[in-house]
Scaffold this active site. Structure first.
Site, PDB file in Angstrom:
ATOM      1  N   TYR A 185     -31.839  16.382   3.883  1.00 29.32           N
ATOM      2  CA  TYR A 185     -33.026  16.500   3.014  1.00 29.32           C
ATOM      3  C   TYR A 185     -32.616  16.426   1.549  1.00 29.32           C
ATOM      4  O   TYR A 185     -33.326  15.843   0.727  1.00 29.32           O
ATOM      5  CB  TYR A 185     -33.805  17.791   3.294  1.00 29.32           C
ATOM      6  CG  TYR A 185     -34.230  17.906   4.744  1.00 29.32           C
ATOM      7  CD1 TYR A 185     -34.810  16.817   5.397  1.00 29.32           C
ATOM      8  CD2 TYR A 185     -34.021  19.061   5.474  1.00 29.32           C
ATOM      9  CE1 TYR A 185     -35.165  16.898   6.731  1.00 29.32           C
ATOM     10  CE2 TYR A 185     -34.374  19.151   6.810  1.00 29.32           C
ATOM     11  CZ  TYR A 185     -34.943  18.068   7.434  1.00 29.32           C
ATOM     12  OH  TYR A 185     -35.280  18.153   8.760  1.00 29.32           O
ATOM     13  N   ASP A 190     -31.143  15.072  17.674  1.00 29.07           N
ATOM     14  CA  ASP A 190     -30.551  16.409  17.769  1.00 29.07           C
ATOM     15  C   ASP A 190     -31.564  17.432  18.284  1.00 29.07           C
ATOM     16  O   ASP A 190     -31.256  18.254  19.145  1.00 29.07           O
ATOM     17  CB  ASP A 190     -30.047  16.877  16.392  1.00 29.07           C
ATOM     18  CG  ASP A 190     -28.848  16.078  15.896  1.00 29.07           C
ATOM     19  OD1 ASP A 190     -28.134  15.490  16.731  1.00 29.07           O
ATOM     20  OD2 ASP A 190     -28.619  16.062  14.666  1.00 29.07           O
TER      21      ASP A 190
END
Ligand SMILES: [Fe+2]
Ligand SMILES: [Fe+2]
Lengths: 376, 88
Positions: free
Chosen positions: A123, A238
């Site tokens: 991010y 994930d």
């Protein structure tokens, strides 16, 4: 003090329950009570990726060209994702490790949490690329009312369990005088708070995240913010593994084969667990309202996202044996699967979008004036 | 022994598919949409209830499945199958 960092007692961890048995001493993986956690570790390790491998240069321009209300959707969604991974990057370790009794589960929890830190780093990679001052985005996560509401609901079950577990580790079971207040610590309540915490983790990873993925991919469906979508694909791969890990834990608990008392807890908490799912779904719908407050985008609006919330909630509740109150319906975002599919996410060097490869490509290009400095 | 199996889902028209192919791919070829994500057995998105028949996996999948469930993305039919239509 219940917890010890290296239990001196010889323990056969094949006979221990997942949680609240003997604390783990030797980190050994030659034998496993539940080989699934070892397999999850292997899989997660094979998924290793680095955010910098994804080139985001086109996203910067895409972002500048977005309409204001679309920038709001994109950034708010990113803030929410940042919040969720900030929580997931630390809390499994803090909450579950001190009460874990199996080496393979302990290491799965650590591997799981580690992969969340990669998500958080990604991010930063994304935000740095689209904002000259990333602090505008990060600082808002602890100022914005709407985000703070989300933070509250995703962290409260963690906090409730961690507080009670800390008291247990410090004082042990029984009735204790804590700051002038009589507080009873029981194993049943400990297990209950752990179970509910796992439910809320499952809600976070299997519902809240998927709603946010839908927003990320909605941009990419229009060929916008595709670098971002590529990162989100890796994150989604994930997360699919994480939710599988949590589904295994919850189902092992409910089955009673791991710990009979835990099975009673799971049974007693069924309604509460269902409420946690439903409450989260309602919160996600409120969030959708906030995202689209200034306008929708092509392919996604508040109503469609709310339908997706109900749809995904149904599926996730079913997977852990809970009953959903939402009407069964079909996936309102049929393009999601194509974006989520992970067999085509490979951070392979031959992909043109990958910056490290591009660097090599530039280096290997030779033009006539490269030799201008050569004197013979 | 035939290389094809019959796969029935609720009241849909039965499909005939090669044993060698994943059940998910067979369903997709016949435009029966079901949920999927990883297509390799670890996410659990493609789980459906197996009502009748037997399937096989190349390797045991990671996703959690109950005894009467199968993962369509990585299982192959050994016999004719009856499946319950999942949410799609
Ligand atoms: Fe994550
Ligand atoms: Fe996760």
């Amino acid at each position: 003090m219940q917890y010890t960092i290296f239990n001196r007692k010889p323990v056969n961890s094949l006979k221990e329950p997942m949680f609240f048995g003997e604390t783990v001493n030797v980190a050994r993986y030659d034998q496993q009570k539940y080989p699934i956690f070892e397999q999850l570790i292997e899989k997660q390790l094979s998924f290793f990726w680095r955010p910098e491998e994804v080139d985001l240069s086109k996203d910067r321009k895409d972002f500048q060209d977005l309409a204001e209300h679309e920038k709001h959707i994109f950034l708010s969604n990113l803030k929410y994702q940042t919040l969720l991974d900030s929580i997931q990057g630390r809390s499994p370790n803090i909450a579950f490790l001190p009460v874990c009794s199996l080496p393979e589960l302990e290491t799965w929890i650590e591997t799981w949490a580690f992969s969340e830190t990669i998500h958080s780093r990604s991010y930063t990679h994304i935000i740095r690329n689209i904002k000259s001052d990333p602090s505008d985005v990060f600082d808002d996560i602890v100022r914005n009312e709407e985000i703070l509401k989300r933070a509250d609901s995703v962290s409260k079950y963690y906090d409730s369990f961690i507080e009670y577990m800390n008291l247990f580790n410090l004082l042990g079971l029984g009735v204790h005088d804590i700051n002038g207040k009589k507080t009873e610590i029981t194993m049943f309540e400990l297990k209950k708070r752990l179970y509910l915490c796992l439910v809320s983790v499952n809600v976070l990873e299997a519902i809240r995240f998927y709603v946010s993925f839908a927003c990320s991919f909605a941009f990419a469906e229009r060929a916008l913010m595709e670098g971002n979508a590529k990162v989100i694909k890796l994150i989604a791969r994930d997360e699919a593994l994480h939710l599988t890990g949590t589904q295994h834990m919850m189902n092992l608990m409910a089955s009673g084969q791991d710990d009979e008392e835990m099975a009673r807890v799971a049974e007693e908490c069924k309604q509460q667990a269902e409420e946690i799912f439903v409450e989260a779904a309602e919160q996600e719908k409120q969030w959708a309202e906030y995202l689209f407050k200034d306008g929708s985008m092509i392919g996604l609006n508040k109503d469609i996202l709310c339908q997706y919330v109900e749809y995904i909630t149904n599926i996730r509740m079913q997977a852990v044996g809970l009953n959903s109150p939402f009407e069964a319906r079909s996936n309102p975002l049929p393009w999601m699967n194509a974006w989520l599919v992970s067999d085509n996410v490979q951070v392979a060097p031959q992909e043109s979008e990958i910056s490290s490869y591009l660097v090599g490509q530039v280096d290997s290009e030779v033009s006539a004036d490269d030799f201008d400095d050569f004197d013979l | 022994m035939s290389d094809e199996v019959k796969i029935e889902i609720d009241d849909l028209v039965p499909i005939y598919a090669p044993k060698s192919q994943s059940i998910l791919s067979s369903l997709e070829q016949h435009d029966i949409r079901i949920e999927y994500q990883c297509r390799s057995g670890y996410c659990g998105a493609c789980r459906v209830k197996l009502l009748e028949g037997r399937v096989d996996y190349d390797e045991p999948p990671l996703a959690f499945i109950k005894e009467n469930e199968i993962l369509t993305c990585c299982s192959k039919a050994i016999t004719d199958l009856k499946l319950e239509r999942p949410l799609t």
